[in-house]
Design an enzyme around this catalytic site. Structure first.
Site, PDB file in Angstrom:
ATOM      1  N   TRP A 199       0.854  -1.186   0.000  1.00 23.82           N
ATOM      2  CA  TRP A 199       0.000   0.000   0.000  1.00 23.82           C
ATOM      3  C   TRP A 199       0.896   1.244   0.000  1.00 23.82           C
ATOM      4  O   TRP A 199       1.883   1.320   0.719  1.00 23.82           O
ATOM      5  CB  TRP A 199      -0.905  -0.001   1.253  1.00 23.82           C
ATOM      6  CG  TRP A 199      -1.672   1.269   1.370  1.00 23.82           C
ATOM      7  CD1 TRP A 199      -2.787   1.612   0.674  1.00 23.82           C
ATOM      8  CD2 TRP A 199      -1.354   2.386   2.209  1.00 23.82           C
ATOM      9  NE1 TRP A 199      -3.181   2.884   1.026  1.00 23.82           N
ATOM     10  CE2 TRP A 199      -2.319   3.378   1.966  1.00 23.82           C
ATOM     11  CE3 TRP A 199      -0.338   2.654   3.132  1.00 23.82           C
ATOM     12  CZ2 TRP A 199      -2.313   4.614   2.617  1.00 23.82           C
ATOM     13  CZ3 TRP A 199      -0.325   3.875   3.779  1.00 23.82           C
ATOM     14  CH2 TRP A 199      -1.318   4.837   3.522  1.00 23.82           C
ATOM     15  N   ASP A 478     -14.097   1.813  -5.749  1.00 27.70           N
ATOM     16  CA  ASP A 478     -13.040   1.468  -4.798  1.00 27.70           C
ATOM     17  C   ASP A 478     -13.162   0.012  -4.359  1.00 27.70           C
ATOM     18  O   ASP A 478     -14.205  -0.634  -4.562  1.00 27.70           O
ATOM     19  CB  ASP A 478     -13.166   2.421  -3.594  1.00 27.70           C
ATOM     20  CG  ASP A 478     -11.847   2.648  -2.881  1.00 27.70           C
ATOM     21  OD1 ASP A 478     -10.898   1.896  -3.120  1.00 27.70           O
ATOM     22  OD2 ASP A 478     -11.788   3.593  -2.067  1.00 27.70           O
ATOM     23  N   ASP A 548      -2.572   5.646  -3.026  1.00 26.07           N
ATOM     24  CA  ASP A 548      -3.016   6.594  -2.005  1.00 26.07           C
ATOM     25  C   ASP A 548      -1.883   7.533  -1.620  1.00 26.07           C
ATOM     26  O   ASP A 548      -2.105   8.509  -0.910  1.00 26.07           O
ATOM     27  CB  ASP A 548      -3.494   5.841  -0.753  1.00 26.07           C
ATOM     28  CG  ASP A 548      -4.961   5.447  -0.873  1.00 26.07           C
ATOM     29  OD1 ASP A 548      -5.639   5.965  -1.784  1.00 26.07           O
ATOM     30  OD2 ASP A 548      -5.421   4.629  -0.064  1.00 26.07           O
TER      31      ASP A 548
HETATM   32  C1  DGJ Z   1      -9.254   4.349  -0.478  1.00 20.92           C
HETATM   33  C2  DGJ Z   1      -8.982   5.189  -1.681  1.00 20.92           C
HETATM   34  O1  DGJ Z   1      -7.764   4.850  -2.260  1.00 20.92           O
HETATM   35  C3  DGJ Z   1      -9.035   6.669  -1.280  1.00 20.92           C
HETATM   36  O2  DGJ Z   1      -8.698   7.456  -2.366  1.00 20.92           O
HETATM   37  C4  DGJ Z   1     -10.400   6.972  -0.758  1.00 20.92           C
HETATM   38  O3  DGJ Z   1     -11.343   6.845  -1.783  1.00 20.92           O
HETATM   39  C5  DGJ Z   1     -10.726   6.060   0.403  1.00 20.92           C
HETATM   40  N1  DGJ Z   1     -10.549   4.677   0.072  1.00 20.92           N
HETATM   41  C6  DGJ Z   1     -12.145   6.273   0.867  1.00 20.92           C
HETATM   42  O4  DGJ Z   1     -12.520   5.376   1.803  1.00 20.92           O
END
Ligand code: DGJ
Length: 741
Positions: A199, A478, A548
């Site tokens: 991640w 998502d 992220d």
């Molecule tokens: C994980 C995603 O990668 C983020 O950009 C965001 O949308 C969050 N989830 C929201 O829970």
């Protein structure tokens, strides 16, 4: 381009100007692999390339020792009848045997490329774009038939493969493995490159020498994963980014996968690409068939960039679909890092208005608008607006956003459910979990059993209702956890080995329904950032949230690695606030934009928090992106300098007419009294004279490509205070535009 079959030697030759792929029917009826590489002229007989020599200790098929599968390069091998390497297929039979013997029956050569029903795959728009060969083999004893499909594309070194298994026998069999691609290469003098991470640091390239034994990348997490990407490259040791032979292997699939190379005692390399055989077992009843996903192989003698550019073009134009495929992507603002769950309609409209003022085109409302979702523990599964937060509903909010002059986009996580949700209370058996056992959670959520049609139908109903009632132009889809305790209450014991795959088929089914019913909607896939960034997703969603991690320095690495296989138009990239939320690092605003330009581009912050001066900069950034996004997202992309090799990194895109080149240059830490630095742009027209947007210097394409382009700044003594870009600083970056005069 063509596919030739030589009857006398039973040899197939697939070729175009870049690649030749040659195989033949062996003495025992199996398919043998003769050659895969740079185009060679055709001839009737290539059998000498097979090297069928007898070796002491090798068991042989016949009684004169001359023919052992252990020593023969094959196309789709089986295990246990004189070959001991990992096989392409394993068929478990009623009596417990897994031995099979697939013998050539017939073949078919056709123009174009057949569609893979229910699965993502590359495609053609005109039959002239590709030729396809389907070879049919049969295991007489069981009646199991194997159809191996090979498509060669006219324009580049691409071969797309898949396998279909049909049970024409009388008894049920179980498929323990059905790989999509198997390829035996005559030596092992390769470096292996994989894209690995976790991640927030996805797809970092790792290179190592291919060596005897098995090396693999794989996922058993139920999705393609941030840990390993379904991609692998083999390159000759002397190959670099720009020259030399390399082969890329990419799997058009989003679930469990395995890409493996096994180097045997004689240095023959067997590459296997397919659904991970672990936890896979498909019950194949009489008259039924199983279709493997597609694996794509690319060959280039133009180095790693050659392989990547081939993938970019293929995946951008002949994997991605729909009206967004060829369009410049809207510049968006997403509220996630601006508000997280803490938003009101007023706050959102304020963010949107400021964004509109700066030139943004699309406002995306992220997580938290539905059910009881005011925190991570509730609401997933209830895809109805929370009226306490958004009194006017999604339809009302979308109208207000559109009235501001912006398009509206919305976040969903369709595959998940929280226990605190109406959906779970109504259908507790709809999650993947083993009866009587504890069900592990991930981010307090559970995975819906998408192997069951009724589950997919229900989610479809909720999502399509919102899509029908509101003005949605974009969906961020998502997926925030891996699959544990993979068990479906909807299937009997002897089909539990199908669930991982059936789950992904359910995801594809929902995507297919929504994308065909709402073709104007742009889909962006996401999985805690880039944990499902794979070709399967690109078929439905032409862009993906890359990571992220929005820190500019880390993003250079992530986007650099991602570009090994995936087109720039697929790389979701945003400018976020500093200090950065993942790393607590401060990077200049222009550096954050200079990285994000090489992707879909957008913002992930509240622009109201910026100073007037910063807002002016944002407006300029957006103007820049609007001017150049067609070139950036559709031009030819080159990696020039790796951020993994030194602290300066560079990449560039060149327009199709070669009149414009855009170079991104990035340095981590400033240096003092540094050597002169330069980069060597690629793909320019030697005859064109290009003006450099930062230095104002004009130079011909040949000079720039061969003598290089200076990137020296004040750290190397360049004393040009009037050019602010050349003042060295930590996390410096520049975007040079070279325009033909
Ligand atoms: C994980 C995603 O990668 C983020 O950009 C965001 O949308 C969050 N989830 C929201 O829970």
């Amino acid at each position: 381009m063509g596919i030739i079959f030589h009857e006398s030697t039973k040899t197939f030759h697939l070729f175009n100007d870049t690649i030749s792929y040659i195989m033949m029917v062996l003495e025992n009826g199996h398919l043998g692999q003769l050659y895969c590489g740079k185009t060679i002229r055709d001839r009737e007989d290539f059998s000498h390339l097979l090297e069928v020599y007898s070796r002491v200790m090798s068991p042989s098929i016949y009684d004169d020792r001359h023919f052992s599968l252990e020593n023969i390069k094959q196309e789709y091998p089986v295990y246990g009848s004189s070959d001991f390497r990992h096989p392409a297929i394993e068929v478990l039979q009623e009596n417990g045997s897994y031995i099979s013997d697939f013998v050539y029956q017939s073949h078919q050569i056709m123009k174009g490329k057949p569609v893979l029903k229910g699965l993502p795959a590359t495609y053609v728009e005109e039959d002239a774009e590709a030729d396809t060969l389907i070879v049919t083999l049969k295991d007489e004893l069981t009646g199991v038939v194997l159809e191996l499909s090979y498509t060669i594309f006219a324009e580049s070194g691409v071969i797309a493969r898949n396998a279909r298994v049909v049970n024409e026998g009388e008894k049920t069999v179980f498929l323990n493995r059905v790989m999509s691609l198997s390829l035996d290469l005559p030596d092992c003098d390769y470096d292996w490159i994989q894209l690995s991470g976790a991640w927030a640091r996805e797809r970092n390239p790792i290179t190592r020498k291919l060596t005897k034994g098995v090396q693999a990348v794989e996922s058993m997490r139920g999705h393609s994963s941030a840990q390993q990407n379904p991609f692998m490259m083999l390159k000759r040791p002397s190959t670099d980014e720009f020259k030399g032979e390399a082969m890329g292997f990419s799997f058009v699939y989003s679930g469990n996968f395995q890409i493996q190379a096994e180097v045997d005692a004689y240095e023959v390399t067997r590459v296997l690409v397919g659904i991970h055989p672990e936890h896979f077992c498909w019950k194949l009843e009489q008259g039924c068939s199983f279709q493997s996903p597609e694996a794509v192989m690319v060959y280039s003698d133009q180095g790693l960039n050659g392989v990547s550019q081939t993938f970019h073009k293929l995946y951008r134009h002949r994997l991605a679909r729909g009206i967004w495929r060829d369009q410049a992507r809207p510049i968006l603002i997403n509220n996630w890092e601006a508000t997280y769950f803490d938003f009101t309609e007023e706050k959102l409209l304020k963010i949107a208005s400021k964004a509109k003022e700066c030139g943004v085109e699309l406002f995306v409302l992220d997580d938290g608008w539905f059910g009881k979702r005011t925190h991570e523990r509730a609401g997933l599964g209830d895809w109805v607006v929370n009226p306490d937060r958004l009194a006017c509903g999604i339809d009302g909010l979308s109208e207000k956003i559109e009235a501001l002059g912006l398009k509206f986009g919305l976040w969903f996580e369709p595959e998940m459910v929280n226990k605190d949700s109406d959906l779970y209370r109504e259908h507790p058996d709809w999650i993947l979990s083993v009866p009587g056992r504890h069900a592990s959670q991930g981010r307090f959520q559970y995975v819906l059993d998408f192997s069951r049609k009724e589950v997919v139908d229900r989610i479809y109903e909720m999502m399509s209702k919102i899509l029908r009632e509101s003005r949605l132009s974009y969906i961020k889809w998502d997926m925030n956890r891996s699959i544990t305790e993979c068990f479906s209450n909807g299937y009997p014991a002897d089909q539990q080995g199908e669930i991982f795959h059936r789950y992904i088929l359910g995801v594809y089914d929902l995507y297919e329904r929504l994308t065909s019913e709402f073709p104007h909607v742009l889909f962006e896939s996401c999985a805690s950032g880039g944990a499902r960034f794979d070709p399967g997703m690109l078929y439905y969603a032409p862009q993906a949230w890359t990571s992220d991690d929005t820190d500019a320095v880390e993003r250079v690495k992530i986007q650099y690695g991602t570009s090994m296989c995936y087109p720039i138009s697929s790389i979701g990239s945003h400018v976020s606030i500093t200090p950065n939320h993942q790393l607590n690092r401060n990077t200049p605003l222009h550096t954050r934009a200079n990285v994000a330009y090489f992707g879909t581009f957008g913002y992930e912050l509240d622009l109201n928090q910026l100073t007037e001066e910063e807002l002016e900069e944002v407006k300029e950034q957006i103007q820049f992106m609007k001017k150049y996004r067609d070139i950036i997202q559709d031009g030819t992309f080159y990696r020039l300098q790796s951020p993994f090799d030194c602290s300066d990194a560079a990449w560039m895109v060149v327009s199709h007419d070669q009149k414009t080149a855009i170079i991104g240059w990035y340095r981590t830490l400033n240096r003092v009294n540094e050597s002169y630095t330069r980069i060597y742009p690629k793909g320019l027209n030697p005859e064109f004279c290009y003006k450099n947007s930062i230095t104002g210097v004009s130079a011909y394409g040949d000079e720039l490509m061969y003598a290089g382009m200076s990137t020296s700044d004040s750290s190397s003594g360049a004393d040009m205070p009037e050019i602010k870009e050349l003042m060295g600083e930590d996390y410096a970056s520049r975007v040079y535009v070279l325009s033909a005069e």
